[in-house]
Design an enzyme around this catalytic site. Structure first.
Site, PDB file in Angstrom:
ATOM      1  N   CYS A  63       0.866  -1.189   0.000  1.00  0.00           N
ATOM      2  CA  CYS A  63       0.000   0.000   0.000  1.00  0.00           C
ATOM      3  C   CYS A  63       0.896   1.231   0.000  1.00  0.00           C
ATOM      4  O   CYS A  63       2.065   1.158  -0.389  1.00  0.00           O
ATOM      5  CB  CYS A  63      -0.980  -0.007   1.177  1.00  0.00           C
ATOM      6  SG  CYS A  63      -0.203   0.243   2.780  1.00  0.00           S
ATOM      7  N   ARG A  64       0.377   2.357   0.444  1.00  0.00           N
ATOM      8  CA  ARG A  64       1.164   3.587   0.431  1.00  0.00           C
ATOM      9  C   ARG A  64       2.278   3.563   1.472  1.00  0.00           C
ATOM     10  O   ARG A  64       3.408   3.898   1.183  1.00  0.00           O
ATOM     11  CB  ARG A  64       0.254   4.797   0.645  1.00  0.00           C
ATOM     12  CG  ARG A  64       0.936   6.128   0.412  1.00  0.00           C
ATOM     13  CD  ARG A  64      -0.015   7.292   0.623  1.00  0.00           C
ATOM     14  NE  ARG A  64      -0.315   7.470   2.037  1.00  0.00           N
ATOM     15  CZ  ARG A  64       0.404   8.207   2.879  1.00  0.00           C
ATOM     16  NH1 ARG A  64       1.476   8.845   2.457  1.00  0.00           N
ATOM     17  NH2 ARG A  64       0.056   8.307   4.142  1.00  0.00           N
TER      18      ARG A  64
END
Length: 98
Positions: A63-64
């Site tokens: 993810c980020r």
């Protein structure tokens, strides 16, 4: 839960290992670039898409920053999948994107 850092994931990609990456960011985040070969399954859809995944494979969750991928990894692990969370997420990814 197993963890891997972005540099280790990049090394696996360079080795041409058959690795399976799932990016759980939202669509607008992925448009800015994702790891080549990564499947995009937004976090909110992981529960509904897991039947399309292969339990004999190991998946690296991305993810980020590593938070949402950790949630997705826990969910999949609880359903019998082999998963690794990429710590630091795309914020620490220095490898190629597509």
């Amino acid at each position: 839960m197993k963890q891997i850092n972005p540099n280790e994931v990049e090394a696996l990609l360079i080795e041409n290992s058959s690795i399976n990456i799932i990016d759980v960011r939202e669509t607008n985040e992925v448009k800015a670039g994702k790891i080549p070969t990564a499947m995009h399954i937004p976090l909110g859809l992981v529960e509904f898409k897991m039947q399309e995944l292969d339990k004999s494979k190991e998946y690296i969750m991305v993810c980020r920053s590593g938070g949402r991928s950790s949630k997705a990894a826990t969910l999949l692990e609880d359903h019998g999948f082999k998963v690794i969370n990429m710590t630091g997420g795309m914020l620490e990814w220095n490898g190629p994107t597509e």
